[in-house]
Design a protein around this motif. Structure first.
Motif, mmCIF file in Angstrom:
data_model
loop_
_atom_site.group_PDB
_atom_site.id
_atom_site.type_symbol
_atom_site.label_atom_id
_atom_site.label_comp_id
_atom_site.label_asym_id
_atom_site.label_seq_id
_atom_site.Cartn_x
_atom_site.Cartn_y
_atom_site.Cartn_z
ATOM 1 N N UNK A 73 24.557 -4.708 -41.369
ATOM 2 C CA UNK A 73 25.560 -3.940 -40.656
ATOM 3 C C UNK A 73 25.122 -2.591 -40.130
ATOM 4 N N UNK A 74 23.862 -2.224 -40.304
ATOM 5 C CA UNK A 74 23.417 -0.901 -39.846
ATOM 6 C C UNK A 74 23.520 -0.766 -38.330
ATOM 7 N N UNK A 75 23.144 -1.820 -37.610
ATOM 8 C CA UNK A 75 23.225 -1.770 -36.157
ATOM 9 C C UNK A 75 24.680 -1.693 -35.701
ATOM 10 N N UNK A 76 25.551 -2.474 -36.319
ATOM 11 C CA UNK A 76 26.961 -2.441 -35.954
ATOM 12 C C UNK A 76 27.563 -1.067 -36.216
ATOM 13 N N UNK A 77 27.298 -0.474 -37.354
ATOM 14 C CA UNK A 77 27.890 0.827 -37.667
ATOM 15 C C UNK A 77 27.402 1.902 -36.699
ATOM 16 N N UNK A 78 26.130 1.837 -36.332
ATOM 17 C CA UNK A 78 25.606 2.814 -35.378
ATOM 18 C C UNK A 78 26.220 2.611 -33.998
ATOM 19 N N UNK A 79 26.452 1.357 -33.597
ATOM 20 C CA UNK A 79 27.085 1.089 -32.308
ATOM 21 C C UNK A 79 28.522 1.609 -32.308
ATOM 22 N N UNK A 80 29.241 1.407 -33.382
ATOM 23 C CA UNK A 80 30.611 1.919 -33.474
ATOM 24 C C UNK A 80 30.636 3.439 -33.365
ATOM 25 N N UNK A 81 29.656 4.091 -33.972
ATOM 26 C CA UNK A 81 29.599 5.553 -33.913
ATOM 27 C C UNK A 81 29.240 6.055 -32.523
ATOM 28 N N UNK A 82 28.499 5.253 -31.748
ATOM 29 C CA UNK A 82 28.002 5.718 -30.460
ATOM 30 C C UNK A 82 28.816 5.288 -29.253
ATOM 31 N N UNK A 83 29.801 4.410 -29.460
ATOM 32 C CA UNK A 83 30.577 3.897 -28.340
ATOM 33 C C UNK A 83 31.995 4.455 -28.340
ATOM 34 N N UNK A 84 32.618 4.409 -27.179
ATOM 35 C CA UNK A 84 33.963 4.934 -27.015
ATOM 36 C C UNK A 84 34.996 4.033 -27.694
ATOM 37 N N UNK A 85 36.216 4.546 -27.794
ATOM 38 C CA UNK A 85 37.305 3.796 -28.412
ATOM 39 C C UNK A 85 37.697 2.571 -27.603
ATOM 40 N N UNK A 86 37.359 2.547 -26.296
ATOM 41 C CA UNK A 86 37.720 1.400 -25.465
ATOM 42 C C UNK A 86 36.631 0.325 -25.436
ATOM 43 N N UNK A 87 35.569 0.504 -26.209
ATOM 44 C CA UNK A 87 34.500 -0.496 -26.268
ATOM 45 C C UNK A 87 34.936 -1.702 -27.096
ATOM 46 N N UNK A 88 34.256 -2.814 -26.865
ATOM 47 C CA UNK A 88 34.458 -4.016 -27.668
ATOM 48 C C UNK A 88 33.082 -4.539 -28.072
ATOM 49 N N UNK A 89 32.944 -4.873 -29.350
ATOM 50 C CA UNK A 89 31.662 -5.337 -29.883
ATOM 51 C C UNK A 89 31.844 -6.723 -30.478
ATOM 52 N N UNK A 90 31.082 -7.676 -29.982
ATOM 53 C CA UNK A 90 31.061 -9.029 -30.540
ATOM 54 C C UNK A 90 29.822 -9.178 -31.416
ATOM 55 N N UNK A 91 30.022 -9.657 -32.626
ATOM 56 C CA UNK A 91 28.918 -9.893 -33.550
ATOM 57 C C UNK A 91 28.762 -11.398 -33.734
ATOM 58 N N UNK A 92 27.577 -11.916 -33.454
ATOM 59 C CA UNK A 92 27.286 -13.331 -33.655
ATOM 60 C C UNK A 92 26.373 -13.458 -34.869
ATOM 61 N N UNK A 93 26.861 -14.109 -35.907
ATOM 62 C CA UNK A 93 26.084 -14.296 -37.136
ATOM 63 C C UNK A 93 26.067 -15.774 -37.494
ATOM 64 N N UNK A 94 24.874 -16.322 -37.587
ATOM 65 C CA UNK A 94 24.719 -17.757 -37.819
ATOM 66 C C UNK A 94 25.018 -18.161 -39.259
ATOM 67 N N UNK A 95 24.715 -17.305 -40.217
ATOM 68 C CA UNK A 95 24.808 -17.651 -41.645
ATOM 69 C C UNK A 95 26.116 -17.105 -42.215
ATOM 70 N N UNK A 96 27.101 -17.953 -42.509
ATOM 71 C CA UNK A 96 28.388 -17.459 -43.013
ATOM 72 C C UNK A 96 28.263 -16.582 -44.252
ATOM 73 N N UNK A 97 27.304 -16.885 -45.128
ATOM 74 C CA UNK A 97 27.166 -16.117 -46.369
ATOM 75 C C UNK A 97 26.834 -14.657 -46.096
ATOM 76 N N UNK A 98 26.166 -14.369 -44.980
ATOM 77 C CA UNK A 98 25.842 -12.974 -44.659
ATOM 78 C C UNK A 98 27.127 -12.144 -44.556
ATOM 79 N N UNK A 99 28.144 -12.696 -43.898
ATOM 80 C CA UNK A 99 29.419 -11.991 -43.770
ATOM 81 C C UNK A 99 30.138 -11.954 -45.123
ATOM 82 N N UNK A 100 30.039 -13.022 -45.885
ATOM 83 C CA UNK A 100 30.641 -13.027 -47.225
ATOM 84 C C UNK A 100 30.003 -11.960 -48.107
#
Length: 228
Positions: A73-100
């Motif tokens: 999640x380091x890349x996602x958190x940095x993107x959230x910090x660097x983008x505006x409130x009107x941005x949308x971020x899609x995360x594609x993760x192949x391995x369900x356990x990673x999100x778990x």
């Protein structure tokens, strides 16, 4: 010395072997065999991957960003910090356990980034998502496997072929940027990016705040007027 403890294992879809989630005190590591694919103490280059892409997007409104591979999640958190409130971020993760794992043992590390209203998560192969998109994203951030030299899943290699890179170019909006994390420099890969229709810049990044392993982030900007 605090010993490592194995918390869980997960199969990588498509015959990519197993991943292991390891913990030592407050430190986490996701392993593919004997190789650490990611470690919570060595995250600077993953953060820089998002920061470099966001630098290209600062003047844009309603940005849409695709992140391939959630990791820790380091890349996602940095993107959230660097983008505006009107941005949308899609995360594609192949391995369900990673999100778990992100919502479970690593919940403190995740810091609620998966619940940010700008974020949606899909349990899909990012290559399939890219192939079906046309001028959909302002930026695509890829931190899949070990970069162009895959370790955990041979099918990841298709992302980095000329054909796969052209698909990424077609999925980007005008002047969109493809940012790719890599464990090491790869001259042939830089050449492929050029042949696929990108202007490329390579940035060296250290794994841990100026120390640790030397990684490479390629920022590839979509060239205008290229067909095929």
């Amino acid at each position: 010395m605090i010993p490592w403890i194995q918390l869980d294992t997960a199969k990588v879809p498509g015959g990519g072997g197993n991943l292991r989630l390891m913990q030592r005190g407050s430190e986490f590591s996701i392993m593919a065999g004997p190789i650490a694919l990611m470690n919570s103490r060595r995250s600077s280059s993953e953060t820089q991957l998002a920061e470099l892409a966001c630098n290209h997007l600062r003047e844009r409104r309603n940005c849409r960003v695709l992140i391939g591979g959630y990791g820790m999640g380091f890349t996602l958190r940095a993107a959230l910090a660097g983008l505006r409130a009107d941005a949308r971020i899609s995360v594609a993760e192949l391995v369900p356990a990673i999100i778990e794992w992100a919502r479970g043992p690593m919940a403190e590390l995740t810091a609620d980034c998966l619940d940010d209203p700008r974020v949606d998560v899909s349990l899909v192969n990012v290559g399939d998502l890219i192939a079906s998109a046309r001028a959909s994203f302002d930026a695509i951030l890829l931190d899949v496997d070990n970069g162009p030299d895959g370790l955990s899943r041979n099918a990841n290699d298709r992302l980095y072929t000329v054909r796969g890179l052209k698909a990424a170019r077609e999925a980007l909006r005008p002047k969109g940027v493809l940012a790719i994390w890599s464990a090491a420099p790869d001259r042939e890969f830089v050449s492929r990016l050029g042949r696929a229709g990108f202007t490329v810049e390579e940035i060296k990044a250290r794994a841990n705040n100026g120390r640790g392993g030397r990684h490479v982030i390629g920022t590839a900007t979509k060239k205008a007027g290229i067909v095929g």
